[in-house]
Write an enzyme that holds these catalytic residues in place. Structure first.
Site, PDB file in Angstrom:
ATOM      1  N   ASN A 245       0.844  -1.204   0.000  1.00  0.00           N
ATOM      2  CA  ASN A 245       0.000   0.000   0.000  1.00  0.00           C
ATOM      3  C   ASN A 245       0.874   1.246   0.000  1.00  0.00           C
ATOM      4  O   ASN A 245       2.109   1.151   0.013  1.00  0.00           O
ATOM      5  CB  ASN A 245      -0.963  -0.029   1.194  1.00  0.00           C
ATOM      6  CG  ASN A 245      -0.216  -0.111   2.502  1.00  0.00           C
ATOM      7  OD1 ASN A 245       0.565   0.774   2.830  1.00  0.00           O
ATOM      8  ND2 ASN A 245      -0.433  -1.181   3.246  1.00  0.00           N
ATOM      9  N   ASP A 314      -4.645  -5.949   4.995  1.00  0.00           N
ATOM     10  CA  ASP A 314      -5.693  -6.794   5.585  1.00  0.00           C
ATOM     11  C   ASP A 314      -5.658  -8.215   5.028  1.00  0.00           C
ATOM     12  O   ASP A 314      -6.135  -9.139   5.672  1.00  0.00           O
ATOM     13  CB  ASP A 314      -7.069  -6.171   5.332  1.00  0.00           C
ATOM     14  CG  ASP A 314      -7.276  -4.945   6.209  1.00  0.00           C
ATOM     15  OD1 ASP A 314      -6.682  -4.897   7.309  1.00  0.00           O
ATOM     16  OD2 ASP A 314      -7.997  -4.014   5.786  1.00  0.00           O
ATOM     17  N   LYS A 324       7.916 -18.012 -10.241  1.00  0.00           N
ATOM     18  CA  LYS A 324       7.167 -16.920 -10.864  1.00  0.00           C
ATOM     19  C   LYS A 324       5.946 -17.481 -11.598  1.00  0.00           C
ATOM     20  O   LYS A 324       6.065 -18.451 -12.365  1.00  0.00           O
ATOM     21  CB  LYS A 324       8.098 -16.188 -11.845  1.00  0.00           C
ATOM     22  CG  LYS A 324       7.449 -14.989 -12.454  1.00  0.00           C
ATOM     23  CD  LYS A 324       8.390 -14.285 -13.424  1.00  0.00           C
ATOM     24  CE  LYS A 324       7.612 -13.240 -14.190  1.00  0.00           C
ATOM     25  NZ  LYS A 324       8.360 -12.702 -15.316  1.00  0.00           N
ATOM     26  N   ASP A 343      -5.056  -9.197  12.903  1.00  0.00           N
ATOM     27  CA  ASP A 343      -5.153  -7.795  13.279  1.00  0.00           C
ATOM     28  C   ASP A 343      -4.187  -7.576  14.443  1.00  0.00           C
ATOM     29  O   ASP A 343      -4.425  -8.017  15.564  1.00  0.00           O
ATOM     30  CB  ASP A 343      -6.592  -7.434  13.667  1.00  0.00           C
ATOM     31  CG  ASP A 343      -6.751  -5.920  13.756  1.00  0.00           C
ATOM     32  OD1 ASP A 343      -5.899  -5.271  14.400  1.00  0.00           O
ATOM     33  OD2 ASP A 343      -7.704  -5.380  13.175  1.00  0.00           O
ATOM     34  N   ILE A 344      -3.068  -6.934  14.145  1.00  0.00           N
ATOM     35  CA  ILE A 344      -1.981  -6.823  15.125  1.00  0.00           C
ATOM     36  C   ILE A 344      -2.425  -6.023  16.348  1.00  0.00           C
ATOM     37  O   ILE A 344      -2.259  -6.443  17.495  1.00  0.00           O
ATOM     38  CB  ILE A 344      -0.740  -6.177  14.467  1.00  0.00           C
ATOM     39  CG1 ILE A 344      -0.270  -7.068  13.315  1.00  0.00           C
ATOM     40  CG2 ILE A 344       0.374  -5.980  15.493  1.00  0.00           C
ATOM     41  CD1 ILE A 344       0.809  -6.471  12.458  1.00  0.00           C
ATOM     42  N   PHE A 361      -4.589   3.894  14.894  1.00  0.00           N
ATOM     43  CA  PHE A 361      -4.890   4.924  13.900  1.00  0.00           C
ATOM     44  C   PHE A 361      -6.066   4.441  13.057  1.00  0.00           C
ATOM     45  O   PHE A 361      -6.277   3.238  12.924  1.00  0.00           O
ATOM     46  CB  PHE A 361      -3.678   5.168  12.984  1.00  0.00           C
ATOM     47  CG  PHE A 361      -2.694   6.130  13.592  1.00  0.00           C
ATOM     48  CD1 PHE A 361      -1.862   5.730  14.612  1.00  0.00           C
ATOM     49  CD2 PHE A 361      -2.626   7.448  13.151  1.00  0.00           C
ATOM     50  CE1 PHE A 361      -0.969   6.617  15.188  1.00  0.00           C
ATOM     51  CE2 PHE A 361      -1.732   8.344  13.728  1.00  0.00           C
ATOM     52  CZ  PHE A 361      -0.913   7.928  14.747  1.00  0.00           C
ATOM     53  N   LYS A 375     -14.234   1.226  16.850  1.00  0.00           N
ATOM     54  CA  LYS A 375     -12.870   0.680  16.738  1.00  0.00           C
ATOM     55  C   LYS A 375     -12.231   0.497  18.114  1.00  0.00           C
ATOM     56  O   LYS A 375     -11.534  -0.483  18.360  1.00  0.00           O
ATOM     57  CB  LYS A 375     -12.032   1.611  15.862  1.00  0.00           C
ATOM     58  CG  LYS A 375     -10.862   0.912  15.234  1.00  0.00           C
ATOM     59  CD  LYS A 375     -10.432   1.543  13.928  1.00  0.00           C
ATOM     60  CE  LYS A 375     -11.286   1.083  12.768  1.00  0.00           C
ATOM     61  NZ  LYS A 375     -10.783   1.494  11.473  1.00  0.00           N
ATOM     62  N   LYS A 379     -11.181  -3.308  18.896  1.00  0.00           N
ATOM     63  CA  LYS A 379      -9.748  -3.613  18.929  1.00  0.00           C
ATOM     64  C   LYS A 379      -9.154  -3.483  20.324  1.00  0.00           C
ATOM     65  O   LYS A 379      -7.960  -3.676  20.510  1.00  0.00           O
ATOM     66  CB  LYS A 379      -8.999  -2.687  17.961  1.00  0.00           C
ATOM     67  CG  LYS A 379      -9.441  -2.861  16.515  1.00  0.00           C
ATOM     68  CD  LYS A 379      -8.488  -2.155  15.585  1.00  0.00           C
ATOM     69  CE  LYS A 379      -8.934  -2.258  14.140  1.00  0.00           C
ATOM     70  NZ  LYS A 379      -7.849  -2.631  13.232  1.00  0.00           N
TER      71      LYS A 379
HETATM   72  O1  C5P Z   1      -9.098  -1.819  10.861  1.00  0.00           O
HETATM   73  P1  C5P Z   1      -8.297  -0.681  10.353  1.00  0.00           P
HETATM   74  O2  C5P Z   1      -7.307  -1.101   9.296  1.00  0.00           O
HETATM   75  O3  C5P Z   1      -9.100   0.510   9.972  1.00  0.00           O
HETATM   76  O4  C5P Z   1      -7.456  -0.209  11.649  1.00  0.00           O
HETATM   77  C1  C5P Z   1      -6.379   0.626  11.599  1.00  0.00           C
HETATM   78  C2  C5P Z   1      -5.535   0.457  12.834  1.00  0.00           C
HETATM   79  O5  C5P Z   1      -5.322  -0.931  13.115  1.00  0.00           O
HETATM   80  C3  C5P Z   1      -4.149   1.034  12.682  1.00  0.00           C
HETATM   81  O6  C5P Z   1      -3.729   1.455  13.960  1.00  0.00           O
HETATM   82  C4  C5P Z   1      -3.339  -0.149  12.182  1.00  0.00           C
HETATM   83  O7  C5P Z   1      -1.961  -0.012  12.495  1.00  0.00           O
HETATM   84  C5  C5P Z   1      -3.970  -1.294  12.924  1.00  0.00           C
HETATM   85  N1  C5P Z   1      -3.985  -2.587  12.198  1.00  0.00           N
HETATM   86  C6  C5P Z   1      -3.238  -3.636  12.684  1.00  0.00           C
HETATM   87  N2  C5P Z   1      -3.295  -4.855  12.044  1.00  0.00           N
HETATM   88  C7  C5P Z   1      -4.087  -5.031  10.969  1.00  0.00           C
HETATM   89  C8  C5P Z   1      -4.851  -3.962  10.487  1.00  0.00           C
HETATM   90  C9  C5P Z   1      -4.797  -2.754  11.106  1.00  0.00           C
HETATM   91  O8  C5P Z   1      -2.499  -3.472  13.644  1.00  0.00           O
HETATM   92  N3  C5P Z   1      -4.117  -6.204  10.387  1.00  0.00           N
END
Ligand code: C5P
Length: 437
Positions: A245, A314, A324, A343-344, A361, A375, A379
């Site tokens: 990205n 994601d 390849k 989702d970290i 963020f 959120k 989270k």
């Molecule tokens: O769910 P979304 O992508 O909108 O959330 C954004 C936040 O979640 C950011 O703080 C991003 O660093 C964190 N994030 C994460 N792991 C993911 C997706 C988003 O830590 N797989």
């Protein structure tokens, strides 16, 4: 006796500002606190306070000239042995010399030769302080990792009133203790030197703006272990292709840089970006979301604060092709099966034990408050920082950002469009204060 000062050797640099008399109190406090204090004065400082005063207060002879004082203690000996150099008061003239590597007096030579913590307490007339030259010089010193104890506003020796009044000796003393408490020696210090000179500075006008606001570090972050993720992630498809990205990493790196300058111990887990490691920050380089999660998990137990600033992909391809992928005759396209990445931040925010203060963020365009609150719950966040992605002049790859900060009770603050380093400083002030509660 303060434990932070036990067995510490501190060089107290005194330059020729009227506030030199306040350095006597600072010297006394440091000696009383248990430090060995060696005073180095500039020639003009000796016109304001006698050498003998500092000799009596510190119990050591005072150095002024490089050659005449060689019988006492050399600049090399002082710079090798010191744990910290504190210059209080620091005049505009001495600050300019430090910033540009002059070594034409004992104090400048010690500053240049020493590789220890350096603390500067500016004191001068308001116009001199706000002059772009002084602000740029302070900016340079701050970027090289020196601690700048911003002056207060108040009555000045020149008969005017405004910014430029040296911090009180008692406050400087407290700052010194806070800096020692961080135990920076444990950090894998990037060498102070060439590398950092290449760091890109904002344009002059912005520097003035930065230093006038909040860039100059305060010790809000002392004692905190901060873990930050930054940049994009890369998900490989085959040996030559990947999904990624547009994240530049600038916001996360600005947070890491400023947190370090504010006294925190910072670990930065970064996806591939084109940025220098901020001075004094430990960077762990990763590529994929899974690698980023693994790195986070190995550092998060020690973290007091976790800031998820990375644009984590994601999805990743279900299985990376070893070879390849070739075009096949007769086939129109290619279907890749993507699976969700972990989702970290949610993994960190929803931890049962050793959960750090967790800040995320989010990029939203509408229903800001509602989405922020969702959120936070989903989270497990303590705070969420919303980027207004509808505005093209901020966010991805831009040097500026404008954000709104929410906690579970709603809007905490809105930070107007500014350079990402200034935004980072304001955010960190909020984060450190909230994490202390
Ligand atoms: O769910 P979304 O992508 O909108 O959330 C954004 C936040 O979640 C950011 O703080 C991003 O660093 C964190 N994030 C994460 N792991 C993911 C997706 C988003 O830590 N797989």
């Amino acid at each position: 006796m303060d434990t932070q000062l036990k067995n510490r050797k501190i060089v107290l640099g005194v330059t020729g500002g009227i506030a030199a008399y306040k350095a006597c109190t600072l010297c006394r406090l440091l000696v009383k606190g248990g430090a060995q204090v060696y005073v180095v004065m500039t020639e003009s400082a000796t016109k304001l306070v006698g050498k003998e005063t500092f000799e009596a207060l510190s119990g050591h002879s005072v150095s002024v000239n490089i050659f005449e004082d060689s019988k006492d203690i050399s600049h090399i000996a002082l710079s090798n042995d010191a744990d910290m150099i504190v210059v209080a008061p620091a005049t505009a003239n001495s600050i300019a010399k430090f910033a540009h590597g002059f070594a034409d007096n004992m104090l400048c030579a010690v500053m240049l030769a020493a590789n220890c913590k350096k603390v500067i307490a500016p004191a001068m007339n308001t116009n001199m302080y706000h002059n772009v030259a002084t602000q740029e010089n302070l900016q340079l010193l701050a970027l090289r990792g020196m601690y700048i104890l911003s002056p207060d506003s108040g009555d000045l020796a020149c008969g005017t009133s405004g910014d430029g009044r040296m911090k009180e000796p008692e406050e400087i003393y407290e700052d010194i203790l806070a800096i020692f408490s961080q135990d920076l020696e444990k950090l894998p210090h990037t060498k102070i030197g060439i590398e950092n000179h290449q760091e890109k500075l904002p344009a002059p006008q912005q520097i003035l703006e930065l230093t006038q606001t909040k860039l100059l570090p305060k010790s809000f972050g002392a004692g905190f272990n901060v873990l930050i993720t930054a940049g994009p992630t890369i998900e490989e498809i085959d040996p030559v292709r990947y999904i990624t990205n547009h994240s530049s990493g600038k916001m996360g790196y600005a947070l890491a840089h400023m947190a370090q300058l504010m006294g925190a111990n910072v670990t930065l887990i970064s996806g591939p970006v084109n940025l220098n490691v901020p001075l004094g920050v430990k960077r762990i380089s990763v590529r994929s979301a899974v690698e980023m999660l693994n790195a986070v998990e190995s550092y998060v137990n020690e973290a007091d604060i976790f800031i998820g600033c990375a644009a984590v992909g994601d999805f990743r391809v279900e299985s990376i092709n070893k070879n390849k992928i070739k075009k096949k005759d007769g086939e129109e396209g290619l279907t890749l099966k993507l699976v969700q990445n972990p989702d970290i931040i949610a993994t960190v925010g929803n931890r049962e034990a050793n959960r750090p203060f967790t800040v995320g963020f989010a990029a939203e365009t509408d229903n800001l408050e509602e989405n922020a609150k969702k959120k936070i719950v989903k989270k497990g966040l303590d705070m969420v920082i919303l980027n207004d992605v509808s505005n093209k002049s901020i966010g991805f790859n831009s040097d500026d950002n404008e954000v709104s900060v929410y906690d579970k009770d709603g809007l905490v603050a809105h930070i107007e469009k500014q350079n990402k380093q200034v935004v980072a400083t304001s955010l960190l002030e909020l984060i450190f204060n909230a994490a202390k509660k």
